[in-house]
Enzyme design. Structure first.
Site, PDB file in Angstrom:
ATOM      1  N   ASP A 174      64.427 -40.256  54.771  1.00  0.00           N
ATOM      2  CA  ASP A 174      63.444 -39.562  55.604  1.00  0.00           C
ATOM      3  C   ASP A 174      64.032 -38.274  56.169  1.00  0.00           C
ATOM      4  O   ASP A 174      63.452 -37.186  56.051  1.00  0.00           O
ATOM      5  CB  ASP A 174      63.021 -40.450  56.777  1.00  0.00           C
ATOM      6  N   LEU A 175      65.179 -38.408  56.810  1.00  0.00           N
ATOM      7  CA  LEU A 175      65.785 -37.272  57.488  1.00  0.00           C
ATOM      8  C   LEU A 175      66.188 -36.184  56.506  1.00  0.00           C
ATOM      9  O   LEU A 175      65.980 -34.993  56.747  1.00  0.00           O
ATOM     10  CB  LEU A 175      67.002 -37.742  58.288  1.00  0.00           C
TER      11      LEU A 175
END
Length: 410
Positions: A174-175
């Site tokens: 995600d990051l």
């Protein structure tokens, strides 16, 4: 809190942010920290789902939402009806960037696909972040970080040998997808400034995970070997791992021959330096478990702090293994302003992770907390050419949602 009065390097970039949860908001937070005007467009009924995930602070803010939505303004706009979509299209006329992280096909069904928005604003940079990308046989699959870590191979190399599958402790795909997206947006924005030509930026959680497997993919490409998990050990170097001390663990990196020799001298184990089993780097890697056991015999005789000072004095790279409380007490973390406190009349003191990239002339900054749902709805529309009468009509019809401080009458 240290802030700069100078405008950030992306000052003037207008970004329409249709994202929620984590990957997309991470992307737009990077842009907002660097000065972009990020308009977070949320559904009036509840807004970003992340507002209700994790421990709440007050009303509609969760800790996770506050963490990745600072420096943004909120416009609560219903895109399910044509009136809301018409408002969005008018905003696109003044925008530089649109970011969304819906499943592929959602924006097309709304009539807001890149091709349609580019017809309104040819220089528009349009970024889409999804689980698996906008092309290919898996394009329509939903993608969460856990799934992406599995598909990208990350879970096959995380944890300890012969242990159940483990994911990286943070939602790394995600990051990283958010960071790759921000990087792509800035590259496309520079191109648009030079040529007037916009384009689509397309990335995914799966690709972010695969991109992280630098050592493992290299080993597989070169040797056909399928790498497995190594705990804290390195793929090609040793000693390079966590080692037990008398009161805990320390991380040690002695990957090169000179550093290995410095290590042996520093801890009084010159015998290991002369040992034929550990003479060359590849010898140490081949016998890393045996070597780790011998090093731990020595390290277990003193506390971690004793060894860290000794190793630092000797020029050997080593460090502690902190919990989160210890991270935010570390003098270097604080000196680099990676903890920034802001004050808010409703929420009190808000602890923020600092801006991790420092620019000497136009630094990024934390200027405002994450917005309440619809907090800036009226303000934003009035700035973009809507009349107060139009704003009032949209509010009455439920197309937008206002909030105290938003400038919306009603």
């Amino acid at each position: 809190m240290t802030t700069s009065s100078k405008a950030g390097p992306l000052s003037g970039m207008v970004t329409l942010d249709l994202t929620q949860i984590l990957a997309g908001p991470m992307c737009t937070m990077v842009l907002a920290d660097m000065g972009a005007d990020v308009i977070k467009i949320e559904k009036p009924n509840g807004g970003d789902d992340n507002r209700r995930m994790g421990p709440p602070f007050i009303k509609e803010w969760s800790a996770g939402f506050l963490a990745v939505n600072r420096n943004k303004r909120s416009l609560a706009l219903d895109l399910r009806n044509e009136a809301g979509r018409s408002v969005f299209r008018r905003l696109v006329e003044d925008a530089d960037v649109v970011v969304e992280n819906f499943r592929p096909g959602v924006m097309e069904r709304l009539g807001l696909a890149y091709s349609e928005l580019a017809a309104i604003k040819p220089s528009l940079v349009y970024c889409t972040i999804s689980g698996f990308g906008s092309t290919g046989p898996a394009r329509n699959r939903g993608g969460f970080d856990l799934v992406a870590q599995g598909v990208s191979g990350l879970m096959s190399i995380t944890g300890h040998p012969d242990s159940p599958p483990a994911k990286v402790g943070v939602p790394v795909t995600d990051l990283t997808a958010g960071l790759f997206a921000a990087n792509g947006i800035m590259a496309a924005y520079i191109h648009a400034l030079k040529t007037g030509q916009g384009q689509m930026v397309d990335t995914s959680l799966m690709e972010a995970g695969v991109a992280y497997t630098v050592w493992e993919s290299s080993v597989y490409f070169a040797e056909g070997e399928i790498p497995g998990p190594l705990g804290s050990a390195h793929r090609v170097s040793a000693p390079y791992q966590a080692l037990r001390t008398r009161d805990g663990y320390l991380n040690l990196g002695a990957a090169t021959q000179p550093t290995w020799e410095q290590l042996c001298r520093a801890i009084g184990r010159e015998d290991l330096m002369e040992d034929e089993r550990f003479r060359a780097p590849w010898d140490r890697k081949a016998r890393e478990e045996e070597l780790a056991a011998l090093l731990e015999e020595t390290f277990s005789t003193e506390d971690t702090e004793h060894w860290l000072k000794l190793l630092d004095d000797a020029g050997v790279v080593a460090g502690p293994i902190y919990n989160m409380e210890q991270v935010y007490r570390d003098p270097q973390v604080l000196a680099r302003e990676m903890l920034v406190d802001t004050e808010d009349p409703e929420l009190g003191t808000i602890h923020n992770i600092g801006v991790p990239v420092k620019l000497s002339s136009t630094p990024g900054s934390i200027r405002r907390r994450a917005p309440a749902l619809g907090e800036h709805s009226g303000e934003i529309l009035l700035e973009h050419g809507f009349t107060q009468g139009e704003v009032d009509e949209l509010l009455s019809a439920g197309v937008i949602l206002g909030n105290q401080g938003s400038g919306v009458r009603g």
